[in-house]
Scaffold this motif. Structure first.
Motif, PDB file in Angstrom:
ATOM      1  N   PHE A  91       0.869  -1.174   0.000  1.00  0.00           N
ATOM      2  CA  PHE A  91       0.000   0.000   0.000  1.00  0.00           C
ATOM      3  C   PHE A  91       0.908   1.227   0.000  1.00  0.00           C
ATOM      4  O   PHE A  91       1.764   1.372   0.866  1.00  0.00           O
ATOM      5  CB  PHE A  91      -0.910   0.000   1.229  1.00  0.00           C
ATOM      6  N   HIS A  92       0.728   2.098  -0.976  1.00  0.00           N
ATOM      7  CA  HIS A  92       1.650   3.236  -1.076  1.00  0.00           C
ATOM      8  C   HIS A  92       1.034   4.557  -0.622  1.00  0.00           C
ATOM      9  O   HIS A  92       1.734   5.570  -0.552  1.00  0.00           O
ATOM     10  CB  HIS A  92       2.165   3.377  -2.518  1.00  0.00           C
ATOM     11  N   ARG A  93      -0.247   4.555  -0.290  1.00  0.00           N
ATOM     12  CA  ARG A  93      -0.895   5.807   0.122  1.00  0.00           C
ATOM     13  C   ARG A  93      -2.127   5.482   0.958  1.00  0.00           C
ATOM     14  O   ARG A  93      -3.062   4.849   0.485  1.00  0.00           O
ATOM     15  CB  ARG A  93      -1.285   6.611  -1.111  1.00  0.00           C
ATOM     16  N   VAL A  94      -2.122   5.925   2.207  1.00  0.00           N
ATOM     17  CA  VAL A  94      -3.269   5.679   3.082  1.00  0.00           C
ATOM     18  C   VAL A  94      -3.595   6.948   3.861  1.00  0.00           C
ATOM     19  O   VAL A  94      -2.695   7.681   4.296  1.00  0.00           O
ATOM     20  CB  VAL A  94      -3.007   4.508   4.065  1.00  0.00           C
ATOM     21  N   ILE A  95      -4.892   7.204   4.022  1.00  0.00           N
ATOM     22  CA  ILE A  95      -5.351   8.382   4.758  1.00  0.00           C
ATOM     23  C   ILE A  95      -6.537   7.956   5.621  1.00  0.00           C
ATOM     24  O   ILE A  95      -7.554   7.494   5.096  1.00  0.00           O
ATOM     25  CB  ILE A  95      -5.783   9.523   3.820  1.00  0.00           C
ATOM     26  N   PRO A  96      -6.413   8.099   6.946  1.00  0.00           N
ATOM     27  CA  PRO A  96      -7.508   7.696   7.837  1.00  0.00           C
ATOM     28  C   PRO A  96      -8.808   8.418   7.484  1.00  0.00           C
ATOM     29  O   PRO A  96      -8.803   9.585   7.094  1.00  0.00           O
ATOM     30  CB  PRO A  96      -7.004   8.119   9.223  1.00  0.00           C
ATOM     31  N   ASP A  97      -9.911   7.680   7.606  1.00  0.00           N
ATOM     32  CA  ASP A  97     -11.242   8.235   7.338  1.00  0.00           C
ATOM     33  C   ASP A  97     -11.378   8.746   5.911  1.00  0.00           C
ATOM     34  O   ASP A  97     -12.199   9.619   5.620  1.00  0.00           O
ATOM     35  CB  ASP A  97     -11.580   9.355   8.332  1.00  0.00           C
ATOM     36  N   PHE A  98     -10.570   8.196   5.007  1.00  0.00           N
ATOM     37  CA  PHE A  98     -10.686   8.557   3.599  1.00  0.00           C
ATOM     38  C   PHE A  98     -10.528   7.300   2.737  1.00  0.00           C
ATOM     39  O   PHE A  98     -11.498   6.762   2.225  1.00  0.00           O
ATOM     40  CB  PHE A  98      -9.648   9.611   3.222  1.00  0.00           C
ATOM     41  N   MET A  99      -9.274   6.789   2.586  1.00  0.00           N
ATOM     42  CA  MET A  99      -9.083   5.627   1.737  1.00  0.00           C
ATOM     43  C   MET A  99      -7.696   5.022   1.884  1.00  0.00           C
ATOM     44  O   MET A  99      -6.798   5.624   2.460  1.00  0.00           O
ATOM     45  CB  MET A  99      -9.350   6.005   0.280  1.00  0.00           C
ATOM     46  N   ALA A 100      -7.560   3.805   1.316  1.00  0.00           N
ATOM     47  CA  ALA A 100      -6.264   3.116   1.219  1.00  0.00           C
ATOM     48  C   ALA A 100      -6.022   2.817  -0.247  1.00  0.00           C
ATOM     49  O   ALA A 100      -6.868   2.202  -0.903  1.00  0.00           O
ATOM     50  CB  ALA A 100      -6.290   1.827   2.032  1.00  0.00           C
ATOM     51  N   ILE A 175      -9.580   1.790  -1.698  1.00  0.00           N
ATOM     52  CA  ILE A 175     -10.709   1.284  -0.923  1.00  0.00           C
ATOM     53  C   ILE A 175     -11.207   2.423  -0.054  1.00  0.00           C
ATOM     54  O   ILE A 175     -10.460   2.967   0.765  1.00  0.00           O
ATOM     55  CB  ILE A 175     -10.294   0.086  -0.057  1.00  0.00           C
ATOM     56  N   ASN A 176     -12.435   2.818  -0.247  1.00  0.00           N
ATOM     57  CA  ASN A 176     -13.016   3.914   0.534  1.00  0.00           C
ATOM     58  C   ASN A 176     -13.270   3.479   1.968  1.00  0.00           C
ATOM     59  O   ASN A 176     -13.883   2.438   2.209  1.00  0.00           O
ATOM     60  CB  ASN A 176     -14.345   4.353  -0.101  1.00  0.00           C
ATOM     61  N   THR A 177     -12.802   4.274   2.910  1.00  0.00           N
ATOM     62  CA  THR A 177     -13.097   3.989   4.317  1.00  0.00           C
ATOM     63  C   THR A 177     -14.015   5.058   4.889  1.00  0.00           C
ATOM     64  O   THR A 177     -14.147   5.214   6.096  1.00  0.00           O
ATOM     65  CB  THR A 177     -11.803   3.901   5.150  1.00  0.00           C
ATOM     66  N   ALA A 178     -14.647   5.807   4.000  1.00  0.00           N
ATOM     67  CA  ALA A 178     -15.667   6.803   4.338  1.00  0.00           C
ATOM     68  C   ALA A 178     -16.578   6.921   3.131  1.00  0.00           C
ATOM     69  O   ALA A 178     -16.281   6.382   2.053  1.00  0.00           O
ATOM     70  CB  ALA A 178     -15.031   8.149   4.677  1.00  0.00           C
ATOM     71  N   ILE A 210      -5.306  -0.711   8.194  1.00  0.00           N
ATOM     72  CA  ILE A 210      -4.256  -0.322   7.244  1.00  0.00           C
ATOM     73  C   ILE A 210      -4.180   1.197   7.117  1.00  0.00           C
ATOM     74  O   ILE A 210      -3.091   1.777   7.038  1.00  0.00           O
ATOM     75  CB  ILE A 210      -4.499  -0.976   5.866  1.00  0.00           C
ATOM     76  N   THR A 211      -5.326   1.865   7.111  1.00  0.00           N
ATOM     77  CA  THR A 211      -5.329   3.335   6.941  1.00  0.00           C
ATOM     78  C   THR A 211      -4.831   4.066   8.183  1.00  0.00           C
ATOM     79  O   THR A 211      -4.532   5.261   8.104  1.00  0.00           O
ATOM     80  CB  THR A 211      -6.741   3.859   6.613  1.00  0.00           C
ATOM     81  N   LYS A 212      -4.728   3.352   9.285  1.00  0.00           N
ATOM     82  CA  LYS A 212      -4.352   4.018  10.542  1.00  0.00           C
ATOM     83  C   LYS A 212      -2.908   3.764  10.957  1.00  0.00           C
ATOM     84  O   LYS A 212      -2.496   4.156  12.052  1.00  0.00           O
ATOM     85  CB  LYS A 212      -5.310   3.594  11.661  1.00  0.00           C
TER      86      LYS A 212
END
Length: 234
Positions: A91-100, A175-178, A210-212
């Motif tokens: 995973f090269h880019r993750v943002i909490p409450d947004f996406m992985a 993958i959307n986490t929101a 993963i996003t966290k």
């Protein structure tokens, strides 16, 4: 070219047919092609509901792939899975409450991740549309055309194609986490247009985990690797 979903949260980041053989008197070419397409579609797994299993270093999650809704996008993904394209990437880019975000071949080696986010499949590579039976060719940059046919929203738990503009999708997805409905292709309030091609059916907690992880410039400090992706149900 970088493939990425634009965002409304932190600052916006940088991401033919095969005719069938006639067994009777030859038909006009156009009609023959139409007959071939109908035959291929009839023989295709019309009710198939493929499921992708993602085994990561932080756990396993599964997603239903929406083959009947977005056959080109889904078939492209399934072809890459079967070729082992995703195995070993990070995973090269993750943002909490947004996406992985995942799927760039330049993310394979953690000590060479500076270009992660700009790669894709091999240029001019072919894959089969699993619904129609057509053979399709990715372009000279390994990209596929946008498939804006089904209004499936970028809700939490959906898999969506990353891109950096029209017709620039390839292997990268997020993958959307929101509920990121501003990324829907039919939302005219933004320029972001990202077609959804799957939805998580198991292990959403793993995706959130993963996003966290700790990050630097949205990139995991401790690498999260995709050990293997497999496909079933087709």
């Amino acid at each position: 070219m970088a493939s990425k979903p634009a965002e409304s949260k932190p600052a916006a980041p940088a991401a033919t047919a095969s005719p069938a053989k006639a067994s009777r008197p030859a038909e006009p070419a156009a009609k023959e092609d139409e007959t071939a397409a109908k035959k291929a579609k009839a023989e295709a797994p019309a009710k198939a509901k493929p499921v992708a299993t993602f085994e990561t270093t932080l756990g396993t999650f599964k997603a239903e792939i929406l083959l009947q809704d977005v056959p080109i996008t889904a078939s492209n993904f399934i072809d890459l899975v079967k070729a082992g394209f995703y195995d070993g990437l990070h995973f090269h880019r993750v943002i909490p409450d947004f996406m992985a975000q995942f799927g760039c071949p330049y993310s394979r080696h953690v000590d060479k991740m500076q270009n992660a986010g700009v790669g894709g499949p091999e240029e001019d590579s072919e894959f089969k549309n699993l619904v129609t039976g057509e053979t399709l060719t990715r372009d000279e940059e390994g990209q596929i055309p946008d498939e804006f046919t089904s209004k499936i929203s970028n809700k939490k738990g959906t898999l969506s194609m990353a891109n950096c503009g029209p017709n620039t999708g390839g292997s990268q997805f997020f993958i959307n986490t929101a509920d990121n409905t501003n990324l829907d292709w039919w939302d005219t309030t933004t320029k972001s247009q990202h077609p959804v091609f799957g939805k998580i059916i198991e292990g959403m907690d793993v995706v959130v985990k993963i996003t966290k992880v700790p990050t630097k410039d949205d990139r995991p400090v401790t690498p999260v690797q995709m050990k293997k992706v497999t496909i079933s149900g087709i």
